[in-house]
Design a protein around this motif. Structure first.
Motif, short mmCIF file in Angstrom:
data_model
loop_
_atom_site.label_atom_id
_atom_site.label_comp_id
_atom_site.label_asym_id
_atom_site.label_seq_id
_atom_site.Cartn_x
_atom_site.Cartn_y
_atom_site.Cartn_z
N VAL A 23 0.83 -1.20 0.00
CA VAL A 23 0.00 0.00 0.00
C VAL A 23 0.87 1.25 0.00
O VAL A 23 1.89 1.30 0.67
CB VAL A 23 -1.03 -0.03 1.17
N ARG A 24 0.46 2.21 -0.83
CA ARG A 24 1.24 3.44 -0.99
C ARG A 24 0.33 4.67 -0.90
O ARG A 24 -0.89 4.55 -1.00
CB ARG A 24 1.96 3.42 -2.34
N PRO A 25 0.91 5.85 -0.71
CA PRO A 25 0.08 7.06 -0.64
C PRO A 25 -0.55 7.38 -2.00
O PRO A 25 -0.12 6.85 -3.03
CB PRO A 25 1.08 8.16 -0.25
N GLY A 26 -1.54 8.25 -1.97
CA GLY A 26 -2.19 8.70 -3.21
C GLY A 26 -3.62 8.24 -3.31
O GLY A 26 -4.17 7.64 -2.37
N ARG A 27 -4.23 8.51 -4.47
CA ARG A 27 -5.61 8.09 -4.74
C ARG A 27 -5.69 7.54 -6.15
O ARG A 27 -5.04 8.06 -7.07
CB ARG A 27 -6.57 9.29 -4.64
N GLY A 28 -6.45 6.49 -6.31
CA GLY A 28 -6.66 5.93 -7.66
C GLY A 28 -5.40 5.36 -8.28
O GLY A 28 -5.28 5.28 -9.50
N ILE A 29 -4.45 4.95 -7.44
CA ILE A 29 -3.17 4.47 -8.00
C ILE A 29 -3.04 2.95 -7.90
O ILE A 29 -3.29 2.34 -6.86
CB ILE A 29 -1.97 5.15 -7.29
N ARG A 30 -2.65 2.39 -9.03
CA ARG A 30 -2.39 0.95 -9.15
C ARG A 30 -1.11 0.87 -9.97
O ARG A 30 -1.15 0.87 -11.20
CB ARG A 30 -3.58 0.34 -9.92
N GLU A 31 0.02 0.89 -9.27
CA GLU A 31 1.31 1.00 -9.94
C GLU A 31 1.92 -0.40 -10.07
O GLU A 31 2.33 -0.99 -9.06
CB GLU A 31 2.20 1.91 -9.05
N PRO A 32 1.99 -0.94 -11.28
CA PRO A 32 2.47 -2.32 -11.44
C PRO A 32 3.91 -2.48 -10.93
O PRO A 32 4.72 -1.57 -11.07
CB PRO A 32 2.40 -2.56 -12.95
N ILE A 33 4.19 -3.65 -10.36
CA ILE A 33 5.53 -3.95 -9.86
C ILE A 33 6.21 -4.85 -10.90
O ILE A 33 5.79 -5.99 -11.09
CB ILE A 33 5.46 -4.65 -8.49
N ARG A 71 1.55 -1.77 -6.55
CA ARG A 71 1.49 -0.94 -5.34
C ARG A 71 0.17 -0.18 -5.43
O ARG A 71 -0.09 0.49 -6.43
CB ARG A 71 2.66 0.04 -5.31
N LEU A 72 -0.63 -0.27 -4.37
CA LEU A 72 -1.99 0.26 -4.43
C LEU A 72 -2.17 1.41 -3.45
O LEU A 72 -1.70 1.35 -2.30
CB LEU A 72 -2.99 -0.84 -4.05
N SER A 73 -2.91 2.45 -3.89
CA SER A 73 -3.32 3.47 -2.93
C SER A 73 -4.46 2.87 -2.11
O SER A 73 -5.03 1.84 -2.49
CB SER A 73 -3.75 4.74 -3.66
N VAL A 74 -4.79 3.51 -0.98
CA VAL A 74 -5.75 2.90 -0.05
C VAL A 74 -7.10 2.60 -0.71
O VAL A 74 -7.67 1.51 -0.52
CB VAL A 74 -5.92 3.79 1.21
N ASP A 75 -7.60 3.52 -1.54
CA ASP A 75 -8.90 3.28 -2.19
C ASP A 75 -8.84 2.06 -3.11
O ASP A 75 -9.75 1.23 -3.14
CB ASP A 75 -9.37 4.54 -2.95
#
Ligand code: PBG
Length: 340
Positions: free
Chosen positions: A46-56, A64-68
């Protein structure tokens, strides 16, 4: 009389193991080890931000996912019948102590509160360590010599565990390999009014080369040196038994062996020696190498991951933490009655 008249091959074989391999139905009936989504735990970043789905990149299929986005992912995993989530945090900022690990509005604490509010049938497990939060990347504060100072680390790990329990963790999973961490965390949880928060102790965790992709995912590679001063030597099986026995004495509720496939003997020994639930962590490298080979068409990812996790359960693990959790759950549901 010639010898061949009485040769053993002329007699019927009393036991023919192949009788029980004749059809998919027979094989399914006599199968000793069955996987179920409920025994799987999905590690999530889990990482900071909104609407983020950052592929690893090093962990195909993981992000890496934002909380939402994490909450959306958790709903998906709950629908698949997965047993639980193991949360790792990527903080907005790091410092030498790793304060991002325990602050009330820390990334994992925020994620836990959101997941708790979603009220899903998933066990919420928090990784309790400092390496993702310290500027130097080690699992506790450093002495001038560069080694981790054990006892001050205990206080910080205990503080982290209490903050995670307060935010909604059902289980805390200390992975720092500091001596006495389970006892320190148990005492702190009890004193803070969290007697029902369980501890999944990384009892036998080796200084493994298989954590490479994770350190990229969690940005937690040590800035200098390595973790051999606190993680176990992979060559030591008897030491794994001592470590595990210590964690039982200190109050561990679940015993975790990590990594999994390189330590199947340790999984089996832990199962034989203790009655507590045994968990095994099928780690980032174990997952990434299967996908890397599958990309070249050298291996069938589905078959290899299924075989790997089946072997881990056969060796004695009740719970398997794996990046393949969602895929396995989907495959298990699809297969239904048609397992080969
Ligand atoms: C934190 C921690 C690590 C992993 C889980 N918790 C990294 C490490 O010890 O270096 C590795 C997990 C994986 O490789 O999937 N101490």
């Amino acid at each position: 009389m010639v010898l061949s008249d009485t040769a053993p091959a002329a007699r019927p074989l009393l036991h023919r193991p192949r009788r029980l391999r004749t059809s998919p139905a027979v094989r399914r009936l006599v199968r000793e080890t069955r996987l179920h989504p409920a025994q799987l735990v999905a590690p999530l970043f889990v990482r900071p931000g909104r609407g983020i789905r950052e592929p690893i990149a090093s962990l195909p299929g993981q992000a890496r996912l934002s909380v939402d986005e994490l909450v959306i992912e958790a709903h998906r995993l709950a629908e698949l019948g997965i047993g639980g989530l193991l949360l790792f945090g990527l903080p907005a900022a790091k410092d030498p102590e790793g304060s991002g690990a325990w602050v009330e509005d820390g990334i994992v604490q925020t994620a836990l509160s959101a997941l708790r509010a979603a009220d899903l049938p998933l066990v919420l497990i928090a990784d309790t360590c400092l390496c993702e939060y310290t500027s130097h990347g080690h699992c506790g504060p450093l002495l001038p010599s560069g080694t981790v100072d054990n006892d001050p680390a205990l206080a910080l790990l205990a503080r982290t565990a209490v903050s995670q329990a307060t935010a909604g963790a059902d289980i805390v999973a200390p992975s720092a390999m500091m001596d006495g961490q389970v006892a320190a965390i148990r005492a702190a949880l009890d004193a803070a009014g969290h007697p029902t928060t369980a501890i999944m102790a990384y009892a036998a965790k080796t200084a493994s080369a298989f954590y490479g992709p994770f350190r990229e995912a969690a940005d937690s590679a040590p800035a200098m040196g390595d973790r051999r001063g606190y993680q176990m030597d992979p060559a030591n099986g008897r030491e794994a038994r001592r470590e595990t026995a210590l964690d039982v004495t200190e109050g561990a509720d679940i015993l975790l062996v990590k990594p999994a496939l390189p330590q199947l003997d340790v999984v089996a020994a832990t199962r034989a020696a203790h009655d507590l639930p045994v968990a095994a962590y099928h780690v980032s490298g174990e997952y990434a190498m299967v996908h890397a080979a599958a990309e070249r068409d050298w291996l069938d990812a589905r078959a290899v991951l299924t075989e790997s996790v089946t072997a881990i359960v056969r060796a004695g693990a009740d719970i398997v933490i794996t990046y393949a959790a969602a895929d396995l759950a989907r495959w298990l549901t699809e297969e239904g009655a048609t397992t080969p």
